[in-house]
Design an enzyme around this catalytic site. Sequence first.
Site, mmCIF file in Angstrom:
data_model
loop_
_atom_site.group_PDB
_atom_site.id
_atom_site.type_symbol
_atom_site.label_atom_id
_atom_site.label_comp_id
_atom_site.label_asym_id
_atom_site.label_seq_id
_atom_site.Cartn_x
_atom_site.Cartn_y
_atom_site.Cartn_z
ATOM 1 N N CYS A 73 -52.725 -21.868 84.602
ATOM 2 C CA CYS A 73 -53.886 -21.228 85.196
ATOM 3 C C CYS A 73 -54.896 -20.980 84.088
ATOM 4 O O CYS A 73 -54.670 -21.345 82.933
ATOM 5 C CB CYS A 73 -53.516 -19.908 85.868
ATOM 6 S SG CYS A 73 -52.408 -20.049 87.293
ATOM 7 N N ASN B 211 -52.041 -16.022 82.873
ATOM 8 C CA ASN B 211 -51.853 -17.458 82.739
ATOM 9 C C ASN B 211 -50.431 -17.667 82.258
ATOM 10 O O ASN B 211 -50.068 -17.209 81.170
ATOM 11 C CB ASN B 211 -52.849 -18.047 81.726
ATOM 12 C CG ASN B 211 -52.492 -19.475 81.346
ATOM 13 O OD1 ASN B 211 -51.961 -20.232 82.151
ATOM 14 N ND2 ASN B 211 -52.773 -19.844 80.105
ATOM 15 N N GLY B 212 -49.612 -18.336 83.070
ATOM 16 C CA GLY B 212 -48.240 -18.576 82.673
ATOM 17 C C GLY B 212 -47.256 -18.212 83.761
ATOM 18 O O GLY B 212 -47.598 -18.165 84.943
ATOM 19 N N ASP C 88 -45.031 -13.392 90.777
ATOM 20 C CA ASP C 88 -44.462 -12.928 89.515
ATOM 21 C C ASP C 88 -45.461 -12.057 88.753
ATOM 22 O O ASP C 88 -45.076 -11.185 87.980
ATOM 23 C CB ASP C 88 -44.000 -14.099 88.645
ATOM 24 C CG ASP C 88 -45.101 -15.108 88.329
ATOM 25 O OD1 ASP C 88 -46.117 -15.117 89.041
ATOM 26 O OD2 ASP C 88 -44.923 -15.901 87.383
ATOM 27 N N SER D 132 -51.683 -22.629 92.097
ATOM 28 C CA SER D 132 -50.702 -21.932 92.943
ATOM 29 C C SER D 132 -49.309 -22.524 92.743
ATOM 30 O O SER D 132 -49.082 -23.707 93.001
ATOM 31 C CB SER D 132 -51.104 -22.049 94.421
ATOM 32 O OG SER D 132 -52.374 -21.493 94.637
ATOM 33 N N ARG E 205 -56.867 -20.221 89.568
ATOM 34 C CA ARG E 205 -55.453 -20.242 89.939
ATOM 35 C C ARG E 205 -54.918 -21.636 90.232
ATOM 36 O O ARG E 205 -55.541 -22.413 90.967
ATOM 37 C CB ARG E 205 -55.223 -19.361 91.178
ATOM 38 C CG ARG E 205 -53.745 -19.200 91.514
ATOM 39 C CD ARG E 205 -53.538 -18.407 92.770
ATOM 40 N NE ARG E 205 -52.125 -18.171 93.015
ATOM 41 C CZ ARG E 205 -51.571 -17.980 94.195
ATOM 42 N NH1 ARG E 205 -52.341 -17.976 95.278
ATOM 43 N NH2 ARG E 205 -50.282 -17.788 94.321
#
Length: 229
Positions: free
Chosen positions: A2, A75-76, A100, A52, A50
């Site tokens: 992302c 990001n990750g 998450d 997804s 994003r």
Amino acid sequence: MCGLAGIYNIGGGKRPVRAELSSMLGMIAHRGPDGRGYQIDGDIGLAHARLSIVDLESGAQPIHNEDKSVWVVLNGEVFNYVELRRSLERQGHTFYTQSDTEVIVHLYEQYGEGFVTHLNGQFAIALWDHNRQTLLLVRDRVGIQPLFYCVSEGRLLFGSEVKAILAVLGKRPTLDPAALDQIFTFWAPVGATTIFQDISLVLPGEMLIVGSGKITKRTYWQWTFPTDG
């Protein structure tokens, strides 16, 4: 993958506006083609492009806590988010997504700046605490995910790629001769330096704590090596 970006007026600068954040994301749109999200709270603006992967329906970022006083862009990936979520729910936290990313805001509520030590994953994080008027920029332990930043005209600019910062920098960037020498010698700049003067990397295992007009750097993890004998 992302992409994240943001602007924080840390003293005497302009407050961020949506058009600026959109310009930053436009430069890193390839990192997140599935959606864009924004949160502006006075002097801080967060933005997210994003890709997804987890929670396709309701996992759009920025993500917030129950009273919307804590906001996060990531990001990750957080590999142990299922276990963390179960633990946090037992401690009374309420979730509104299956993402998450949402575990991060509740970990921060529970453990403060120590939240990052509970994460197993690869990540670059920008977390805004409205009540403390504090921004945290965090990079994973070994620096898998990038996170760049720059202070210019009283504002902290940050993003997943340098080009996001250049979109709103407002001046022509200057090459760093020492970093250029390092690139020709080692194939990459050393440490937190980049090819451009005044644009730096958050180091692996590092947290930047930004508030009250100052930036404090804290190392939350570092390599350990066995001793001889």
